[in-house]
Design an enzyme around this catalytic site. Sequence first.
Site, PDB file in Angstrom:
ATOM      1  N   CYS A 395      -0.459  36.528 -30.236  1.00  0.00           N
ATOM      2  CA  CYS A 395      -0.046  35.688 -29.103  1.00  0.00           C
ATOM      3  C   CYS A 395       0.824  36.512 -28.165  1.00  0.00           C
ATOM      4  CB  CYS A 395       0.714  34.472 -29.621  1.00  0.00           C
ATOM      5  SG  CYS A 395       1.597  33.546 -28.354  1.00  0.00           S
ATOM      6  N   CYS A 398       4.434  35.214 -27.841  1.00  0.00           N
ATOM      7  CA  CYS A 398       5.143  35.477 -29.103  1.00  0.00           C
ATOM      8  C   CYS A 398       5.473  36.953 -29.220  1.00  0.00           C
ATOM      9  CB  CYS A 398       4.305  35.032 -30.294  1.00  0.00           C
ATOM     10  SG  CYS A 398       3.783  33.296 -30.236  1.00  0.00           S
TER      11      CYS A 398
END
Length: 522
Positions: A395, A398
């Site tokens: 991600c 992230c």
Amino acid sequence: MWWMLKPRLLFFWGIFLLVGQLYAQTEGGKMLTSLHALSFFRSRVCQTCDLVGSVGDCGCDFDTVNQATILHFFPLLTDLAQRTFFRYFKVNLNKDCPFWHEDMMCSIRDCAVLECEAHEIPPVWIERDAEGRAVRECLKESDTTTDKMEMHLGAVDRKEAMVGVDAFAGWEEGDNARVWIEQEEEDQGMTYINLLRNPERFTGYAGPSARRAWNAIYENCFELSPGELEAGGHCLEKRVFYRLIAGLQSSISTHLALEYYDKAQDCWFPNTALFVEKVGKHPERIHNLYFTYLFLLRAINKAGPELLLYDYDTGNPEDDEWVRSAVQNLVRTSSNTSTADQCHRAFDESGMFQPRGLTDGAEAAAEEERELHKLRQDFFVRFHNISRIMDCVGCEKCRLWGKLQILGLGTAIKIVLGRPEDRTLEGRLSFQGNEVISLINTAHQLAKSVKAVENFQKLEFDDILQRWMWMSGLAFIVIGLFLRVCLQRQEMKKPSKENKQGDRSNGRRDVGSRFTSSKKTN
């Protein structure tokens, strides 16, 4: 019978039994104040553990940390994180994973990171970037050692600068003891990211990719027995390493629950159930969160002289002056007995990587020194590997916050656990701009998580009370209907009895009248 009692009496009887049960569970049946009674009741019904006592491996209790966070640290760190200097983070999000193949094309909408437009970046930073590129190009074109030395003497030493000149240039890599994380060289895919436009929150990133990254991170932690994980265990250094990583994960999980996306309602909301499942009902995870937070506060306090001298220039004099004033309030407190000062001094690093004095003789002492040196190097290598794992996070958002917070944690480790020889000739620490930005933003994220723990506990308690109210209301409705049926049955029985009695009296009158008439006839 009990079912014939009025619903109002049943309600008060239930309250009496509940209060009696709580009273019986107090120490010796002692009466509690209303505040303590509420806290006591909440601790009995909530899964989130009660925050009492001291934070493990720190000389500070939870109440002191919560008070200092709400009144001092969280407001300051929140304001700092929104200022121009701390709002932008320069990072390369397109590096390949060095350990396994990872598909970086995240299909989830909320995974994507919004990069800065050119006009957003402070012009003074763009000028410094250009200056740094020019210096590096000159160094690359120099072929001889003499030419390199002349260029070095004629240029400003950016790496040792404390005042932020060329703040985002001069990244260092390799086994330098002052570099605790994997950092990129300037201009190799690095871009400015506005952190306010890309907050750390739920993105939907989960599954095998996320588990593989976290498993790899914990594989780089030291192996510890259950006894070594407890405060007072044998190896403090190994336990500190583990608790820093685990505390960071607890903070990340708290942020995902704090801003959770509901697809059905198309809105963001605090997901209490997710927090309880991932963090709240695990006491060790909350302890680790508070430990990591106090470690960061210790680093900020210890680096106070360098942070106060740092150049926070963004071309906005008013904003830059406010930042300098706020940093001064952050690293210094008005009283040595204040809760904020207690948090600054909560973690004591004096025993880290120091001889325990458990051996006798010069040879044994020398062997212990070698073991400590090996432990320090192992500590460094493991953390350096974890910083490289951040490039394996699928991600994008992230990965952004993972890189920033690992850099912030690494900067804190450099400050707290650094050796005297890692400092400049003047005895000061040297920082790159991204290190200062990541240190403050990581502290802000941890402060936000600490503040959220108590809020989530209140939300959990409110949810339980709401469920109880609904269940109680439903129970009273059922009881009311049951009593009503009973009363109706009682009412129905009364007329039948009266009719029977009436029939008997009529029968007696008929018999009497017949008897009277027969007498008259005779």
